[in-house]
Design a protein around this motif. Sequence first.
Motif, PDB file in Angstrom:
ATOM      1  N   MET A 123     -36.319   3.538  -4.561  1.00 27.71           N
ATOM      2  CA  MET A 123     -35.323   4.199  -5.501  1.00 27.71           C
ATOM      3  C   MET A 123     -35.136   3.037  -6.411  1.00 27.71           C
ATOM      4  O   MET A 123     -34.975   1.681  -6.128  1.00 27.71           O
ATOM      5  N   THR A 124     -34.819   3.332  -7.833  1.00 25.42           N
ATOM      6  CA  THR A 124     -34.413   2.366  -8.596  1.00 25.42           C
ATOM      7  C   THR A 124     -33.027   2.794  -9.274  1.00 25.42           C
ATOM      8  O   THR A 124     -32.752   4.029  -9.458  1.00 25.42           O
TER       9      THR A 124
ATOM     10  N   SER B 142     -29.145   3.036  -6.634  1.00 24.92           N
ATOM     11  CA  SER B 142     -30.401   3.098  -6.107  1.00 24.92           C
ATOM     12  C   SER B 142     -30.152   3.490  -4.727  1.00 24.92           C
ATOM     13  O   SER B 142     -30.806   4.484  -4.175  1.00 24.92           O
ATOM     14  N   MET B 143     -28.976   3.024  -3.931  1.00 26.03           N
ATOM     15  CA  MET B 143     -28.849   3.635  -2.552  1.00 26.03           C
ATOM     16  C   MET B 143     -28.364   5.172  -2.423  1.00 26.03           C
ATOM     17  O   MET B 143     -28.712   5.791  -1.539  1.00 26.03           O
ATOM     18  N   LEU B 144     -27.500   5.311  -3.501  1.00 31.54           N
ATOM     19  CA  LEU B 144     -27.129   6.750  -3.403  1.00 31.54           C
ATOM     20  C   LEU B 144     -28.071   7.824  -3.643  1.00 31.54           C
ATOM     21  O   LEU B 144     -28.251   8.683  -3.035  1.00 31.54           O
TER      22      LEU B 144
ATOM     23  N   MET C 157     -35.152  -0.657  -4.663  1.00 28.69           N
ATOM     24  CA  MET C 157     -35.084  -0.862  -3.236  1.00 28.69           C
ATOM     25  C   MET C 157     -35.913   0.048  -2.721  1.00 28.69           C
ATOM     26  O   MET C 157     -35.982   1.277  -2.835  1.00 28.69           O
ATOM     27  N   ALA C 158     -36.798  -0.672  -1.666  1.00 31.36           N
ATOM     28  CA  ALA C 158     -37.648   0.281  -1.141  1.00 31.36           C
ATOM     29  C   ALA C 158     -36.915   0.314   0.802  1.00 31.36           C
ATOM     30  O   ALA C 158     -36.329  -0.376   1.013  1.00 31.36           O
TER      31      ALA C 158
ATOM     32  N   GLU D 172     -21.937  -1.128   2.246  1.00 26.91           N
ATOM     33  CA  GLU D 172     -20.802  -0.787   3.243  1.00 26.91           C
ATOM     34  C   GLU D 172     -19.940   0.364   2.595  1.00 26.91           C
ATOM     35  O   GLU D 172     -19.678   1.314   3.365  1.00 26.91           O
ATOM     36  N   SER D 173     -19.801   0.402   1.659  1.00 30.48           N
ATOM     37  CA  SER D 173     -18.848   1.584   0.865  1.00 30.48           C
ATOM     38  C   SER D 173     -19.819   3.043   0.887  1.00 30.48           C
ATOM     39  O   SER D 173     -19.301   3.761   1.567  1.00 30.48           O
ATOM     40  N   LEU D 174     -21.030   3.070   0.620  1.00 22.24           N
ATOM     41  CA  LEU D 174     -21.604   4.080   0.405  1.00 22.24           C
ATOM     42  C   LEU D 174     -22.096   4.453   2.262  1.00 22.24           C
ATOM     43  O   LEU D 174     -21.616   5.756   2.233  1.00 22.24           O
TER      44      LEU D 174
END
Length: 401
Positions: free
Chosen positions: A140-141, A162-164, A123-124, A81-83
């Motif tokens: 991403m890891t 990972s999401m960034l 995360m895929a 939610e933040s990103l």
Amino acid sequence: MRKAILIGLTCVVSMMLVGCNSTTRIQENTVTNKEHKLAPGITLPLQQKVAVYMPSSFLATEFVLSGNIQKPGRAVTEATESLFNNYYSSFSWFEPGKQEQASLVFKVHPKWEVDGNKIVSEMAFTVFDRDGNALYSDVMTGKSTFNRDQLDAGFYNASYNSMLGMLVNFTNKHSVEIQQLRSGDISRFDLEKLIDDKPKSTGTGFFVNKEGDIVTAAHVINQCLLAKVKVDDNEFIVSPNAKSDLLDLAVISSNTPRQYYLNQTSAESLPLGSKITLVSYPLNGLLETSPNITFGNITSVKGLAGSKGIFQFSAPIQPGSSGGALVSEQGEVMGVTTSTLNIASLVKRGVIPQNVNFATSPQILKKFLKKNNIPFSTRKNSTLSPTELALKSSAPIACYQ
């Protein structure tokens, strides 16, 4: 000097176990880092509406680490939610069937592991436009140190990192295309594009009328983004018609007319000791996807602590048996398989129970069907033997996320 040495040794031992350095959450307005930087000229937030899908089972995940119950789902929810609120003008969680506007749909399937004193988030990602066309895919890891008192921050930071990385890479590659996208209704978004290849869980159901309605236990489909039933080597996507978590009953529609289905008992009470047959599809993935038949008796007309509407039976069950019909010698539905006694907890007390299983009573099932206007019959509808009819009327249900 001795005190300083002891403190140093304590720190080393702590790092070997759970990390020594203090871990605090990444600041909410962080949109780049040393590894991942946005290309010049990109201004945030991007003026687009986006929806994010993440499996509900992961968001509810709990496990024990360092002697405490950890809930990484909460941390990854807050990091997401933040990103996404930093990167896009409008963010929401994807809900199947909900009328909502979006130009992008993000599919995020996370995994976790603890590596020494670090939490590793893998995360895929797949990003779709509103019509379901895949625009970007990557794995991403993200890593973060953690310590005993700040595990939440470790989970948060690992997922954030990972999401960034994904958002920076996707934005740099598709920034012009993103700005040109138009929002549209995603209530009919193709759910098969969001699910894993393998089902998260499985269960059993049985047909109750010629229209193709299937009864199962509610918990079989509770966390499904998509449920599928396999009949005669054909697989159908099924949708819920009615559901009660309190009764643990559900009806799903195959929209496929059926020749064979089970009729309901006309009896107003359960005869103690009656013989029953259970047809189910247990241990999917371990056993062949073929029906399993077990036999037993009604051993008590009440459930745990004398609860009504539930009864005990002795036919053996396994994971995947939930939702299966208990069929009488006359071929009538005598109950819907729902659960078994928690053997592990009783073994600790020195008790080893055998075949203490529970089902919803036929009287409760009929009331549930009537309340939800699901047609059913109490008349014999086939010349097949009860076992043959149960086999032809039962089907495996796969729950996908």
